[in-house]
Write a protein that holds these residues in place. Structure first.
Motif, mmCIF file in Angstrom:
data_model
loop_
_atom_site.group_PDB
_atom_site.id
_atom_site.type_symbol
_atom_site.label_atom_id
_atom_site.label_comp_id
_atom_site.label_asym_id
_atom_site.label_seq_id
_atom_site.Cartn_x
_atom_site.Cartn_y
_atom_site.Cartn_z
ATOM 1 N N ASP A 98 15.307 6.894 52.057
ATOM 2 C CA ASP A 98 16.415 7.455 52.459
ATOM 3 C C ASP A 98 16.956 7.035 53.931
ATOM 4 O O ASP A 98 17.506 8.038 54.327
ATOM 5 C CB ASP A 98 15.910 9.061 52.314
ATOM 6 C CG ASP A 98 17.397 10.002 52.301
ATOM 7 O OD1 ASP A 98 18.252 9.520 51.942
ATOM 8 O OD2 ASP A 98 17.165 11.139 52.899
ATOM 9 N N SER A 144 15.194 7.492 43.482
ATOM 10 C CA SER A 144 16.269 7.646 43.178
ATOM 11 C C SER A 144 17.046 6.679 44.183
ATOM 12 O O SER A 144 16.718 5.987 44.912
ATOM 13 C CB SER A 144 16.643 9.027 43.863
ATOM 14 O OG SER A 144 16.123 9.385 45.210
ATOM 15 N N ALA A 162 15.120 9.197 48.438
ATOM 16 C CA ALA A 162 14.306 10.323 48.979
ATOM 17 C C ALA A 162 13.348 10.918 47.756
ATOM 18 O O ALA A 162 12.676 11.891 48.166
ATOM 19 C CB ALA A 162 15.706 11.411 49.242
ATOM 20 N N VAL A 163 13.819 10.566 46.557
ATOM 21 C CA VAL A 163 12.598 10.984 45.579
ATOM 22 C C VAL A 163 12.274 10.001 44.755
ATOM 23 O O VAL A 163 12.826 9.025 44.393
ATOM 24 C CB VAL A 163 13.478 11.865 44.541
ATOM 25 C CG1 VAL A 163 12.995 12.455 43.362
ATOM 26 C CG2 VAL A 163 14.039 13.039 45.194
ATOM 27 N N CYS A 202 7.474 14.153 40.124
ATOM 28 C CA CYS A 202 8.604 14.066 41.041
ATOM 29 C C CYS A 202 8.049 14.203 42.472
ATOM 30 O O CYS A 202 7.681 15.504 42.834
ATOM 31 C CB CYS A 202 9.760 14.774 40.614
ATOM 32 S SG CYS A 202 11.002 14.735 41.621
ATOM 33 N N ASP A 255 8.687 13.935 46.820
ATOM 34 C CA ASP A 255 9.537 14.030 48.088
ATOM 35 C C ASP A 255 8.939 12.686 48.999
ATOM 36 O O ASP A 255 7.829 12.955 49.375
ATOM 37 C CB ASP A 255 9.648 15.378 48.904
ATOM 38 C CG ASP A 255 10.695 15.237 49.993
ATOM 39 O OD1 ASP A 255 10.914 14.298 50.568
ATOM 40 O OD2 ASP A 255 11.531 16.202 50.198
ATOM 41 N N THR A 256 9.695 11.781 48.994
ATOM 42 C CA THR A 256 9.074 10.510 49.597
ATOM 43 C C THR A 256 9.086 10.683 51.128
ATOM 44 O O THR A 256 8.213 10.185 51.804
ATOM 45 C CB THR A 256 9.922 9.220 49.251
ATOM 46 O OG1 THR A 256 11.177 9.504 49.852
ATOM 47 C CG2 THR A 256 9.772 9.010 47.885
ATOM 48 N N ARG A 257 9.924 11.572 51.594
ATOM 49 C CA ARG A 257 9.499 11.645 53.193
ATOM 50 C C ARG A 257 8.249 12.543 53.360
ATOM 51 O O ARG A 257 8.040 12.693 54.505
ATOM 52 C CB ARG A 257 10.911 12.341 53.584
ATOM 53 C CG ARG A 257 11.990 11.380 53.441
ATOM 54 C CD ARG A 257 11.676 10.107 54.421
ATOM 55 N NE ARG A 257 11.811 10.043 55.530
ATOM 56 C CZ ARG A 257 12.863 9.998 56.639
ATOM 57 N NH1 ARG A 257 14.027 9.789 56.101
ATOM 58 N NH2 ARG A 257 12.611 9.944 57.828
ATOM 59 N N THR A 258 8.236 13.767 52.918
ATOM 60 C CA THR A 258 7.097 14.626 53.186
ATOM 61 C C THR A 258 6.025 14.631 52.268
ATOM 62 O O THR A 258 4.875 14.907 52.477
ATOM 63 C CB THR A 258 7.722 16.046 52.960
ATOM 64 O OG1 THR A 258 7.920 16.116 51.428
ATOM 65 C CG2 THR A 258 9.072 16.453 53.700
ATOM 66 N N GLU A 314 5.518 15.848 49.507
ATOM 67 C CA GLU A 314 5.404 17.128 48.520
ATOM 68 C C GLU A 314 5.769 16.665 47.107
ATOM 69 O O GLU A 314 6.617 16.074 46.897
ATOM 70 C CB GLU A 314 6.662 18.159 49.083
ATOM 71 C CG GLU A 314 6.491 19.475 48.181
ATOM 72 C CD GLU A 314 7.687 20.113 48.560
ATOM 73 O OE1 GLU A 314 7.883 21.271 47.764
ATOM 74 O OE2 GLU A 314 8.664 20.095 49.588
ATOM 75 N N LYS A 368 7.435 17.780 44.149
ATOM 76 C CA LYS A 368 8.407 18.620 43.484
ATOM 77 C C LYS A 368 8.155 19.264 42.260
ATOM 78 O O LYS A 368 8.504 20.269 42.053
ATOM 79 C CB LYS A 368 9.907 18.161 43.792
ATOM 80 C CG LYS A 368 10.057 17.483 45.179
ATOM 81 C CD LYS A 368 11.374 16.509 45.258
ATOM 82 C CE LYS A 368 12.534 17.104 45.029
ATOM 83 N NZ LYS A 368 12.976 18.226 45.996
#
Length: 206
Positions: free
Chosen positions: A58, A98, A102-103, A115, A117-120, A122, A124
């Motif tokens: 992202d 994605s 971001a994913v 799935c 979240d690549t920044r955190t 987490e 999903k």
């Protein structure tokens, strides 16, 4: 571009100013398009095993990699140096990002896809599939993915609401897939070892 063994993947940064490469030499590298040489801030990212996949997360200053040790890592640019920020996941067989990066969708175990979240970092969603998952292909938005099996079967998995739609028709492993929208309709395109390419609606009709 300086790798000592085969290059297995490449990606382009969101700004279009850089590209990343992954190699069997256990490194990922980030290069400016304007130069054949690595510039300051674009150094070699060393891994424990062959790097299989990578993508910008992202932004130009975050990169996600998957290596043959089944580890997904998030790298970030600090001033002029790239550093390992975190290990996002382990025991990952395949990864697909994605469009924005971001994913990340990952295959983890025979029947599990996640799935992330690549920044955190987490998770999903962690979903169980009826298939013996061989690969996963993320949609551009990241809210859905195509999970495939080595026997050619597949299913469309959507996050919100969580739904699964089976695709049956291929008789060989699906090698590549992507989601496109045409006249307001979502269509999955698949290419297979059975020497066919198919177009599917989101309801699973070829």
């Amino acid at each position: 571009v300086g790798h000592s063994r085969a290059v297995s993947a490449f990606c382009i940064s969101p700004s279009g100013k850089h590209f990343g490469s992954a190699s069997a030499d256990k490194t990922a590298r980030i290069w400016p398009f304007a130069s054949r040489e690595a510039s300051p801030g674009h150094q070699i990212l060393t891994h424990d095993a062959e790097v299989l996949a990578l993508g910008f997360a992202d932004a130009d200053d975050h990169l996600v990699t998957l290596d043959a040790a089944r580890t997904v890592r998030l790298w970030s640019l600090h001033a002029t140096h790239w550093q390992l920020q975190s290990v996002l996941s382990r025991d990952v067989g395949r990864m697909s990002l994605s469009q924005s990066g971001a994913v990340a969708w990952t295959v983890q175990g025979a029947h599990t896809v996640c799935c992330i979240d690549t920044r955190t970092g987490e998770v999903k969603a962690q979903l169980t599939s009826d298939l013996v998952a061989d690969a996963v292909f993320a949609s551009p938005s990241g809210i859905e993915a195509l999970v495939t099996s080595s026997d050619g079967s597949a299913e469309i998995t959507q996050l919100t609401p969580t739904t699964r739609t089976a695709l049956a028709g291929h008789t060989g492993r699906i090698l590549d897939a992507c989601l496109v929208e045409r006249q307001g309709q979502k269509l999955w395109l698949t290419a297979s070892e059975d020497a066919t390419a198919r177009v599917w609606t989101s309801s699973g009709i070829p």
